[in-house]
Structure formats: C-alpha cells, structure tokens
Design a protein around this motif. Structure first.
Motif, PDB file in Angstrom:
ATOM      1  N   VAL A 473       2.650  50.941  -1.711  1.00  0.00           N
ATOM      2  CA  VAL A 473       1.482  51.444  -0.992  1.00  0.00           C
ATOM      3  C   VAL A 473       0.469  51.992  -1.997  1.00  0.00           C
ATOM      4  O   VAL A 473       0.789  52.859  -2.815  1.00  0.00           O
ATOM      5  CB  VAL A 473       1.890  52.547   0.006  1.00  0.00           C
ATOM      6  CG1 VAL A 473       0.658  53.146   0.684  1.00  0.00           C
ATOM      7  CG2 VAL A 473       2.851  51.978   1.046  1.00  0.00           C
ATOM      8  N   LYS A 474      -0.757  51.498  -1.944  1.00  0.00           N
ATOM      9  CA  LYS A 474      -1.800  51.929  -2.871  1.00  0.00           C
ATOM     10  C   LYS A 474      -2.439  53.234  -2.387  1.00  0.00           C
ATOM     11  O   LYS A 474      -2.576  53.459  -1.183  1.00  0.00           O
ATOM     12  CB  LYS A 474      -2.864  50.843  -3.014  1.00  0.00           C
ATOM     13  CG  LYS A 474      -2.348  49.562  -3.648  1.00  0.00           C
ATOM     14  CD  LYS A 474      -3.463  48.534  -3.799  1.00  0.00           C
ATOM     15  CE  LYS A 474      -2.951  47.259  -4.466  1.00  0.00           C
ATOM     16  NZ  LYS A 474      -4.028  46.245  -4.609  1.00  0.00           N
ATOM     17  N   PRO A 475      -2.860  54.085  -3.314  1.00  0.00           N
ATOM     18  CA  PRO A 475      -3.541  55.335  -2.922  1.00  0.00           C
ATOM     19  C   PRO A 475      -4.807  55.040  -2.121  1.00  0.00           C
ATOM     20  O   PRO A 475      -5.529  54.074  -2.401  1.00  0.00           O
ATOM     21  CB  PRO A 475      -3.873  55.987  -4.271  1.00  0.00           C
ATOM     22  CG  PRO A 475      -2.900  55.392  -5.238  1.00  0.00           C
ATOM     23  CD  PRO A 475      -2.668  53.995  -4.775  1.00  0.00           C
ATOM     24  N   LEU A 476      -5.061  55.859  -1.127  1.00  0.00           N
ATOM     25  CA  LEU A 476      -6.254  55.685  -0.292  1.00  0.00           C
ATOM     26  C   LEU A 476      -7.527  56.056  -1.050  1.00  0.00           C
ATOM     27  O   LEU A 476      -8.607  55.538  -0.758  1.00  0.00           O
ATOM     28  CB  LEU A 476      -6.147  56.555   0.966  1.00  0.00           C
ATOM     29  CG  LEU A 476      -5.074  56.172   1.990  1.00  0.00           C
ATOM     30  CD1 LEU A 476      -4.955  57.252   3.064  1.00  0.00           C
ATOM     31  CD2 LEU A 476      -5.406  54.831   2.637  1.00  0.00           C
ATOM     32  N   VAL A 477      -7.399  56.963  -1.998  1.00  0.00           N
ATOM     33  CA  VAL A 477      -8.561  57.518  -2.692  1.00  0.00           C
ATOM     34  C   VAL A 477      -8.490  57.177  -4.178  1.00  0.00           C
ATOM     35  O   VAL A 477      -7.434  57.285  -4.804  1.00  0.00           O
ATOM     36  CB  VAL A 477      -8.614  59.045  -2.503  1.00  0.00           C
ATOM     37  CG1 VAL A 477      -9.781  59.649  -3.298  1.00  0.00           C
ATOM     38  CG2 VAL A 477      -8.752  59.389  -1.030  1.00  0.00           C
TER      39      VAL A 477
END
Length: 532
Positions: A473-477
């Motif tokens: 899961v990639k960071p949202l920010v």
C-alpha cells in the motif's frame, strides 16, 4: 563427443549426468524412501532423533527401466559410436544410476566437463579417471585417464559409484557394494573413509546430505572418520566456504533438513561448518549448538502441522535458517570500523558465503520476533488489554486506542513484508516461553498443537485486520505535500517524522482518502503550534 584411449585399444566415455533443461524431461531424482521422524529430548526444546543404527530396508528394482527419451538419447549415442567405427564404451555414472533403481528421477546435478544438448536434454560428458590429491586442496594435483573400476573407487559413496553401461544395457557395480548398500540403506565410502575424506573433505558433507535425504544409516567407521580432528581440520582448511554453504543449503532445502543438521551436530562438525569469528570474544548460550538444532527441529515439526499452503518453498527454507540461528539473534561483534554486526550476518556471509539477501531476511525476521511477541497476546485475543507502545516514538500519540493494534502490526509487517509468516512461526516457538520437552511423545505433540493454534489464531487476526499485503500500500501523502503544509523548502527529519505519523493515520483509517489525511495533518499541526 570425445573419447580417450584406455589400455591401448579400448576407450570409454562417461556420461557424467543427464540433467534438467527448461523444456525437457529431466533424468535424476530427489527421492526419500522414509519420511518419518521422531523427536527426542534436549535442553528445554525439541531436538531431532540421534543417528539410528537401524538401517532402513529399501525396495530396489531388479533392473533399470529407461524412459522413451532416455532410449532415444542412448540409441543416438550408440549410433554415433557405430557410424565412426569407435571402440568407445558409454556409461552413465553416479546419482542417475542410483535413483533409477529406486524411483522415476526428475533431477540430477553432477560434474560438468563437456556438455551437449540432445533431444532437448543437456548431457555432461567426462572421461573415466583416477585422481591424486595434495594435503591442502580438494582439487586433484594429478588426474589421469583411468579404468571404470578406478573411477568407481574414487567416488564419494558406494551408492553413487555404479555405472549404467549403454553398450550392454547393464548396470556395473564395480565396488561390489553399491546395490547392496542401496538395498540395505547404508552410507559407505568405496575406500577407507578417512582416506576418502582427507582427499576431499567435502565428501563428509555429501555423506551427511545423502544419509539425511534417503534416511540411510551412516557406516560406523565413516562416522568415526568424519568426527576425527584430522578430517575436521581438513574440512576447515581445504574446502571453500562457498562449497560448504552450497552443501548446507541443499540440506536445509531438502526433505530431511533436521536429520542433516543432526548428523553435523553429532559428528562434532557444527562449529566447523557454522564457524564464528575467532578474533572476537562472543558470549554464547550454554550448549548453543544443541539449542540451534532444537529450534530447527521445532520449526520443522511446526511447519508440518501448519501445512504447506501457509509458506512458500523460499519462506520454508529461510524459516529453518531463522530457527537454526535463533539462539544467535542478540549476539553481535564489531567490524574493523567499530560497527556492530549481527553474528547471524557473519555466518551467512562469511561461514557459508550465501547471498546477502538471505542474511538480511533472517536478521530482519529475528528483529521482528521481539516486537511480534509483544503483539501476539492482543492479536490472539482480538485486541483485548493495553498495548505496549515502547519504541514507537510519537507515531501513536494522536491515534485512537481502538486502532493502535492495527497500526503497530501494520508497521511491523511493512518491515518484514512477505516473511511475516516466517516471523510469526519463529515467534510462536518462543511464545509464551521456549517449547518444553518431555519423554512423553504425546505431551510433545500436544505442545506443538498448542503452538499451531496460536499461529493460526494470529494469522487469522492479521488477515481480518486487512494487513496481509500492507507493505504494497502506497502512502496517501507525498513528501512534497508535507513540505507545503509545513512551509518548508527542503526535506529533513521533520518531514520523515510526519511521514511516519501520516502512515500511522493511514493504517488507523484504511478507508481514508488523501484529502482527509492532509486535513488531519493540518489540524494536528495547527494544534501543536498553538500549544507551543
């Protein structure tokens, strides 16, 4: 195809192996007549059974049956000999012959000298030979063309010394023991074992590997020779660490890894194989070698109970290494620059010369175990109780208590990634305490059953939390977003700190959006500025 002149008029060419290719039928095998194992007592943990003196009775075929592809290969080779009017005799040597007596082979690896591809199958060719060795090397100092009998007697084990004569379609057991030892399940050297091992000490580890792989019994004279100081010194001095590491990896990846390491332990070869840096004083647990074996045995037994679907082959292999070296997990030494290095890293990189990724993975698993042990009670009981947040810094400060278990577990899994089940398996061996041991086999089985239940309960809890692939899961920010809110021109420790905080928020709010995450950051940052 090449041949050598022997005894003036006759010549012989030896097919060293018929090996696997990516698009061909393979000849050779990985065969195990016996799968049963019986754990016995050792200090505080399960250990594997001592080397048995009862040899298994192995069903050996009366003759070798060739596959259609093997017939085609042999017919083509014989036609070549006939076409050029050669007196060459063709033989297939070693493991292929051994395995054809017992099963339908699917893999074989042997000496590579000359190689050709025939009917989509790679074939290695080598002349019959005799060898002489120096005292400080396993590489022959003199190699001459030899007779079939000389070639058979120079081999490591009687069960690997048989030939299949393609010209006569018959098996040649020139030591007179190969078939009998195969049938009675014995590991024996063609010549005196000490002489054999001193010539090439790697044969000690090959004897161990084949003994474990086939559940065969090591000959008593062979065991005495293998455990002698002369042979141990020769193994340490003459054999490269790469070759030792390769043999160990074949054992650990094989069908009876615990039995193989048990042989190494009982032949007093453990510290020769898994050597430590002598220039450093290390404090080891009492009976450390025995403890290493015990952890590996327990891990192997637990793997069997859990089943093959939970771990890949690579994960199973590295979980056995992680268990074997678990007693070393807190031991470090300082390198030339004064940096602390895990001793496990030294064993992988120096003693066994294995790839760096193996060392890094096992060290990472060991590091994760301590933290996972603190989480197991809460994952096992669906989050009941107060979590230990030591070592988490400020990441959890603004996280609701109901989400902290998911956040802590998520951070841990993002570190060990696909090997989180390996870390869980090793943790279970030490939770709530190291596995106890009793002479009562039923008690030992029940203890492992309890560990299996803990493993499955925690595994299910992690899946229920939706964390199985959380590292993907990639960071949202982004870092740029963080710098804009903080009004920074350059990155630095503050940006890194907020990246961790925002990742914690993301783990606590799996359905959250990037806008919601940024808004939370603005509000949290604004509150802190006012408080300051």
């Amino acid at each position: 195809m090449r041949a050598s002149s022997l005894n003036g008029n006759s010549s012989c060419l030896l097919l060293g192996s018929i090996v696997r290719s990516c698009d061909s039928l393979a000849l050779g095998s990985v065969w195990s007549p016996l799968k049963a194992r019986n754990p016995t007592k050792t200090a505080g943990l399960l250990s594997c059974k001592s080397m048995s003196t009862n040899s298994p009775v192995v069903r050996v075929k009366e003759k070798i049956d060739l596959t259609e592809k093997e017939k085609m290969i042999f017919d083509r080779l014989l036609a070549t000999v006939c076409h050029f009017d050669l007196s060459t005799r063709l033989r297939v040597a070693g493991g292929w012959v051994r395995d054809k007596f017992c099963s339908n082979p699917d893999q074989s690896k042997h000496l590579e000298t000359a190689r050709m591809r025939l009917y989509d199958t790679w074939i290695d060719f080598v002349n019959l030979r005799s060898e002489k060795y120096s005292e400080n090397s396993r590489i022959p100092t003199q190699m001459d063309f030899g007779t079939a009998e000389e070639d058979a007697y120079r081999r490591d084990l009687t069960i690997n010394s048989m030939f299949y004569n393609i010209n006569t379609s018959s098996v040649e057991d020139l030591t007179g023991r190969g078939i009998d030892d195969l049938r009675s399940g014995k590991i024996v050297t063609p010549l005196a074992p000490k002489e054999t091992f001193l010539d090439d000490p790697l044969r000690v580890l090959r004897a161990v590997r084949f003994g474990a792989r086939f559940s065969f019994t090591l000959n008593e004279e062979l065991k005495r020779a293998a455990a002698s100081n002369d042979v141990k010194d020769a193994l340490a001095a003459k054999i490269s660490r790469e070759r030792i590491g390769t043999e160990v990896d074949l054992m650990v990846s094989g069908n009876e890894p615990v039995k193989a390491i048990a042989y190494i332990y009982e032949l007093q070869l453990f510290w020769v194989v898994f050597s430590l840096p002598h220039e450093h004083e290390l404090t080891l647990p009492q009976e450390c070698d025995r403890l290493c074996l015990a952890y590996m045995d327990a891990a192997w037994s637990l793997q069997q109970l859990i089943g093959s679907s939970s771990l890949t082959d690579e994960q199973r292999r590295l979980s056995l290494y992680a268990a074997l070296f678990f007693p070393f997990r807190t031991i470090t030494y300082k390198d030339n620059k004064g940096k602390k290095i895990p001793i496990v890293n030294y064993i992988f990189r120096n003693s066994l010369k294995r790839k760096a990724s193996d060392a890094e993975t096992v060290v990472s698993v060991h590091s994760a175990v301590a933290r996972l042990l603190s989480l197991i009670p809460f994952l096992e009981s669906n989050g009941d109780g107060k979590l230990n947040e030591d070592g988490m810094g400020t990441e959890l400060v603004d996280i609701p208590a109901s989400s902290k278990l998911r956040v802590l577990t998520g951070f841990l899994l993002r570190e060990v990634k696909d090997f989180w089940r390996v870390a869980l398996l090793i943790s279970v061996l030490a939770y709530p305490s190291p596995i106890g041991c009793s002479e009562d086999a039923m008690l030992k089985h029940n203890e492992l059953d309890k560990r299996k239940e803990v493993f499955q309960a925690v595994e299910n809890a992690i899946l229920k939390l939706g964390l199985e692939k959380i590292w993907e899961v990639k960071p949202l920010v982004t870092g740029k977003d963080i710098m804009n809110i903080l009004q920074l021109k350059y990155g630095g420790p503050l940006v890194k700190e907020w990246q961790q905080k925002l990742l914690a928020w993301q783990l606590a709010n799996p359905a959250g959006t990037a806008d919601e995450c940024l808004e939370w950051m603005r509000q949290t940052h604004s509150k802190r500025i006012k408080m300051e």
